[in-house]
Motif scaffolding. Structure first.
Motif, short mmCIF file in Angstrom:
data_model
loop_
_atom_site.label_atom_id
_atom_site.label_comp_id
_atom_site.label_asym_id
_atom_site.label_seq_id
_atom_site.Cartn_x
_atom_site.Cartn_y
_atom_site.Cartn_z
N GLY A 136 4.53 2.28 -12.19
CA GLY A 136 3.55 1.64 -13.06
C GLY A 136 2.20 1.70 -12.36
N ALA A 137 1.15 1.91 -13.13
CA ALA A 137 -0.18 2.13 -12.55
C ALA A 137 -0.65 0.98 -11.67
CB ALA A 137 -1.20 2.42 -13.65
N GLN A 138 -0.65 -0.25 -12.20
CA GLN A 138 -1.16 -1.38 -11.43
C GLN A 138 -0.28 -1.72 -10.24
OE1 GLN A 138 -4.34 -2.59 -11.86
NE2 GLN A 138 -3.85 -3.37 -9.83
N PRO A 139 1.05 -1.77 -10.40
CA PRO A 139 1.88 -2.02 -9.21
C PRO A 139 1.70 -0.94 -8.14
CG PRO A 139 3.18 -2.39 -11.19
CD PRO A 139 1.86 -1.80 -11.62
N TYR A 140 1.48 0.31 -8.58
CA TYR A 140 1.25 1.38 -7.62
C TYR A 140 -0.05 1.12 -6.85
CZ TYR A 140 0.62 6.04 -5.62
OH TYR A 140 0.44 7.08 -4.74
N LEU A 141 -1.12 0.81 -7.57
CA LEU A 141 -2.41 0.54 -6.91
C LEU A 141 -2.32 -0.66 -5.97
CD1 LEU A 141 -4.89 1.18 -9.86
CD2 LEU A 141 -4.44 2.66 -7.88
N ASP A 142 -1.57 -1.68 -6.38
CA ASP A 142 -1.38 -2.85 -5.51
C ASP A 142 -0.67 -2.46 -4.22
OD1 ASP A 142 -2.58 -4.39 -7.50
OD2 ASP A 142 -0.67 -5.19 -8.27
N GLN A 143 0.33 -1.59 -4.33
CA GLN A 143 1.05 -1.16 -3.14
C GLN A 143 0.21 -0.22 -2.28
OE1 GLN A 143 5.32 -0.25 -3.68
NE2 GLN A 143 5.11 -1.19 -5.72
N VAL A 144 -0.64 0.57 -2.91
CA VAL A 144 -1.56 1.43 -2.14
C VAL A 144 -2.46 0.56 -1.29
CG1 VAL A 144 -3.58 2.96 -2.33
CG2 VAL A 144 -1.54 3.42 -3.70
N ALA A 145 -2.99 -0.51 -1.87
CA ALA A 145 -3.90 -1.40 -1.15
C ALA A 145 -3.24 -2.06 0.05
CB ALA A 145 -4.45 -2.46 -2.09
N GLN A 146 -1.91 -2.20 0.03
CA GLN A 146 -1.19 -2.84 1.13
C GLN A 146 -0.93 -1.90 2.30
OE1 GLN A 146 2.36 -4.38 -0.67
NE2 GLN A 146 1.24 -5.84 -1.94
N GLN A 147 -1.09 -0.61 2.10
CA GLN A 147 -0.81 0.37 3.16
C GLN A 147 -1.87 0.28 4.26
OE1 GLN A 147 1.91 2.85 3.05
NE2 GLN A 147 2.56 1.34 1.55
N GLN A 148 -1.43 0.41 5.48
CA GLN A 148 -2.34 0.41 6.62
C GLN A 148 -2.72 1.86 6.92
OE1 GLN A 148 -3.55 -2.38 8.21
NE2 GLN A 148 -2.53 -3.40 6.50
N VAL A 149 -3.98 2.19 6.72
CA VAL A 149 -4.45 3.55 6.94
C VAL A 149 -5.59 3.52 7.94
CG1 VAL A 149 -5.49 5.61 5.87
CG2 VAL A 149 -3.80 4.25 4.60
N THR A 150 -5.51 4.39 8.92
CA THR A 150 -6.58 4.56 9.91
C THR A 150 -6.98 6.02 9.91
OG1 THR A 150 -5.55 2.85 11.27
CG2 THR A 150 -7.20 4.24 12.33
N VAL A 151 -8.27 6.27 9.77
CA VAL A 151 -8.78 7.64 9.74
C VAL A 151 -9.60 7.89 10.99
CG1 VAL A 151 -10.31 9.23 8.51
CG2 VAL A 151 -8.82 7.72 7.22
#
Length: 185
Positions: A136-151
């Protein structure tokens, strides 16, 4: 109180050096996951500069002469591919090659498929679409926001919410001077 001895300054110096080494070791431990050979980390999963360079070169084989491939755009696709893999695993979703092929068929990414390094980038994009559709679009975006990303700063600055590298931004402290800022003779 101890009496002064000629060895006291040396002993004190050794203690100071040892303490400095412990502090340096402790601060380096905080950076233990950082490596100049890594372009990004996604929840601890590294995307190496070598992988990024190969993907950029692979995608570069598909563009017209005079066009350039954006390392930032390729790294964004790779980061989001790893994020999609993590979200799929968390939600017990399996993405098949048949689903990827169907998602890519007729798209502007389809020409990337015959080139192994470029195909991975196309599959990363397909994975994002497929997993987002299944979760689902919104649950996916919510889970994306929770990911720890370092560039790695040499590739740009990360928008923390969307996990995208911000174009025309750099983690570099050095910026070229504008032509109007040049001193006049």
């Amino acid at each position: 109180m101890r009496p002064w001895s000629p060895a006291a300054p040396k002993r004190r110096l050794r203690l100071v050096v040892a303490a400095a080494a412990v502090v340096a070791l402790g601060s380096a431990a905080g950076c233990a996951n950082a490596s100049p050979s890594v372009a990004a980390y996604v929840d601890g999963t590294p995307i190496t500069s070598k992988q990024l360079d190969a993907a950029v070169a692979g995608v570069g084989e598909t563009v017209q002469e005079g066009q350039q491939v954006s390392s930032q755009a390729v790294l964004d696709a790779m980061v989001h591919g790893v994020i999609a893999d993590h979200i799929a695993a968390k939600n017990n979703i399996v993405v098949t090659d048949a689903e990827r092929d169907a998602a890519l068929q007729g798209s502007n990414l389809e020409p990337l498929l015959p080139i192994p390094a470029a195909a991975e980038v196309a599959r990363d994009v397909a994975d994002q679409q497929i997993v987002a559709q299944k979760v689902g679009a919104q649950p996916y975006l919510d889970q994306v926001a929770q990911q720890q990303v370092t560039v790695n700063p040499r590739y740009g600055v990360l928008d923390e919410k969307q996990k995208l590298i911000v174009p025309e931004s750099s983690g570099s402290l050095a910026k070229p001077a504008s032509p109007s800022a040049a001193p006049t003779p």
